[in-house]
Design a protein around this motif. Structure first.
Motif: not given
Length: 305
Positions: A82-93
């Motif tokens: 979840w932590g990595r998923g949210m980070a990727l969502m913020m930067l590339g989503g």
């Protein structure tokens, strides 16, 4: 090479055969993003808002990918966490996308299609060296410089029209370009699955849809018409969204961040070509010169020596 060494960001020597799929994926992602830029310009001109385009970007792919994410498991979010998923969502989503769409409210499309990819390229090369410890050859460094020169040529026509609001728009695209560079670096550093990246970002973005519906967005879409909504659903929801993310993630995994960071830099050139072919806006002499320069830089940056 051990998994630990790969995670540390060491870039192995790649033969031509193993590089071809990565290059094909990078080119495919660039084409999808260019189509998204052209569709964005068309959509904003006929009455869509940035939020409307954001909905098309993530709603449809999110619905399709929900069963896949549920099957893979929500506990660790398809193995990403979840932590990595949210980070990727913020930067590339969606966060990056809505900021980028907002930039088009202050400056012409040409600004975003030049500044954002070029900053993504420069940021990706910088992070590859500093964070991932990848080695950047003189040829690739020279290619990056040539690409930036080409982008400067393409963007030089708009300098005379700069004002306070245009400066704000340009800074927005600098920010989104650097955000995407961070996204690309984390994909490589965490060694996450390309398919998981595309599916997780799309599914997490569904959480924003109730807010969109409550704001009256569906009524705006209905007023514009079915054909235009279908066009944006394909361009944003399939091509510029999960298809581009998946192919770019594959390119990162096969080529490394530094090489893959070059592909966003050719988006302006493709955007000029597609704008000419699809919406009847031929490039000017300066834009054509910039296109040739960018392609030359792309060739240099993909050389191994």
């Amino acid at each position: 090479m051990t998994e630990h060494a790969a995670g540390a960001g060491t870039t192995p020597l790649l033969d031509t055969k193993s590089m071809l799929p990565g290059i094909a994926c990078g080119l495919g992602a660039s084409l999808c993003w260019a189509l998204g830029f052209v569709a964005t310009r068309h959509g904003l001109k006929i009455g869509f808002t940035p939020v409307d385009l954001l909905m098309h970007r993530y709603l449809w792919s999110g619905i399709v990918f929900v069963p896949l994410v549920l099957r893979a498991g929500l506990g660790d979010l398809c193995g990403i966490g979840w932590g990595r998923g949210m980070a990727l969502m913020m930067l590339g989503g969606p966060v990056m996308s809505i900021i980028s769409y907002a930039g088009f409210m202050f400056v012409p499309l040409g600004h975003g299609s030049v500044i954002q990819p070029s900053c993504a390229t420069l940021g990706g090369l910088f992070l590859a060296v500093v964070l991932l410890k990848e080695t950047i050859s003189l040829s690739r460094l020279a290619g990056a410089v040539v690409i930036v020169c080409g982008l400067a040529v393409i963007g030089s026509e708009s300098i005379g029209h700069m004002g306070p609001s245009a400066v704000m728009g340009d800074l927005i695209f600098v920010l989104t370009g650097l955000m995407f560079a961070g996204f690309a670096t984390l994909v490589r550093y965490w060694r996450v699955s390309a398919f998981s990246v595309a599916t997780v970002i799309s599914v997490l973005s569904l959480a924003l849809f109730p807010l969109y519906a409550a704001s009256g967005g569906l009524a705006r879409d209905a007023a514009i018409g079915l054909d235009e909504n279908a066009l944006q659903a394909i361009a944003q929801g399939i091509l510029a969204g999960p298809a581009a993310l998946y192919m770019f993630a594959q390119s990162i995994q096969r080529l490394g961040v530094a090489r893959a960071a070059v592909f966003p830099a050719i988006v302006p050139a493709l955007t000029l070509l597609l704008g000419w072919l699809l919406i009847g806006e031929p490039p000017t002499t300066l834009q054509a010169a910039g296109l040739i320069t960018v392609l030359a830089g792309f060739y240099l940056a993909q050389r191994q020596s």
